[in-house]
Enzyme design. Sequence first.
Site, PDB file in Angstrom:
ATOM      1  N   ASP A   1      40.618  48.347  45.625  1.00 39.93           N
ATOM      2  CA  ASP A   1      40.530  47.440  44.876  1.00 39.93           C
ATOM      3  C   ASP A   1      40.403  47.889  43.289  1.00 39.93           C
ATOM      4  O   ASP A   1      40.836  48.937  42.863  1.00 39.93           O
ATOM      5  CB  ASP A   1      39.735  46.207  45.196  1.00 39.93           C
ATOM      6  CG  ASP A   1      40.065  44.854  44.273  1.00 39.93           C
ATOM      7  OD1 ASP A   1      40.946  44.289  44.498  1.00 39.93           O
ATOM      8  OD2 ASP A   1      39.143  44.796  43.499  1.00 39.93           O
TER       9      ASP A   1
ATOM     10  N   HIS B   1      44.259  43.085  52.231  1.00 38.89           N
ATOM     11  CA  HIS B   1      43.780  43.754  51.196  1.00 38.89           C
ATOM     12  C   HIS B   1      42.445  44.447  51.504  1.00 38.89           C
ATOM     13  O   HIS B   1      42.040  45.510  50.849  1.00 38.89           O
ATOM     14  CB  HIS B   1      43.557  42.510  50.018  1.00 38.89           C
ATOM     15  CG  HIS B   1      42.931  43.355  48.591  1.00 38.89           C
ATOM     16  ND1 HIS B   1      43.737  43.882  47.950  1.00 38.89           N
ATOM     17  CD2 HIS B   1      41.692  43.039  48.061  1.00 38.89           C
ATOM     18  CE1 HIS B   1      42.931  44.545  46.976  1.00 38.89           C
ATOM     19  NE2 HIS B   1      41.645  43.924  46.990  1.00 38.89           N
TER      20      HIS B   1
END
Length: 325
Positions: free
Chosen positions: A100, A300
């Site tokens: 991320d 994610h």
Amino acid sequence: MIQRDVQTDGLTQRVLESGPENGPLVLLIHGFPELGVSWRAQVAALAQAGFRAVAPDMRGYGGTGGPAETGAHTILHLVGDVVDLARALGRDRCVVVGHDWGAPIAWHCALMRPDLFTAVAGLSVPFQPRRPKGPPTPAMAAISKRAGLGDLYISRFQAPDAHEPFDADPATALRKMFFAYDGATPDPGQSTGFLPAGVDLLGSIADDATLPPWMSPEHFKEYVDAFAAGGFKRPLDWYRNLDRNWELTAWLQDRRIEQPALFIVGERDPVRHYAGAHEAGLKDWLTGLRGQHVLSGAGHWLQQERADEVNHLLLAFLSEVGAGD
């Protein structure tokens, strides 16, 4: 596996670490809204394979904390913290891995200090070269407007009070974020990242959002306790420095990453809605790219959703390129 504090230049960094003291060093950099403990499975696997694996709470997060000023959270500060950590651990060569927001930090570590960071891996967010035509947030706003998609949440995060809905109820905020970006969440429940007028990111996620299958109540409590204590203001300051980062990195314009590199992304990662276009041209910017992997059905939170697969890919990469020693 232990958690301890490491004193660096101007910060006391809380780290999760394991592995032999003299093992090749691998630094694992988390993103938003996470902590060093998001890498627990990787710290264990790398340590078992003979690496010294260290995952810090980054500036503004968890046990590390740091300055309150928005301007103290630029990419130069964040890369500097990783450099300082490697030095405090007694190393002048290591591998950096980021997820991320941690991925842009890892990519920039490799760009800025190729002498120190001998290999790099990014999860979920591909390398995005500096845009020569101007800073990113006006470009994001213009693209969103032309497409009629609403505001990208990153644009909303520029507001000085954008963290307040998160601070008002950290447990609900975190539960919604983990739910809306998880691979197990059905399409209607996932966030696209784009928001209609008058609706903030948390308001766009269903109130009945549940924890992902991989998130235990005990692990979730680690996040809730950390963000209840430290708040979301400094983590969102990372986003508020995007245009400043563009100004500070003119000297990196058109520079490529030449070290061995690896990229992993989830097939169902919502971040691909707004960062996925950069995946196609990665080999042009990562000249040492050794692997580019899409994990089927994953979302994610890759290192936690698909710990075994991520561990396998990281260990294969490290066995091929070494870890700098």
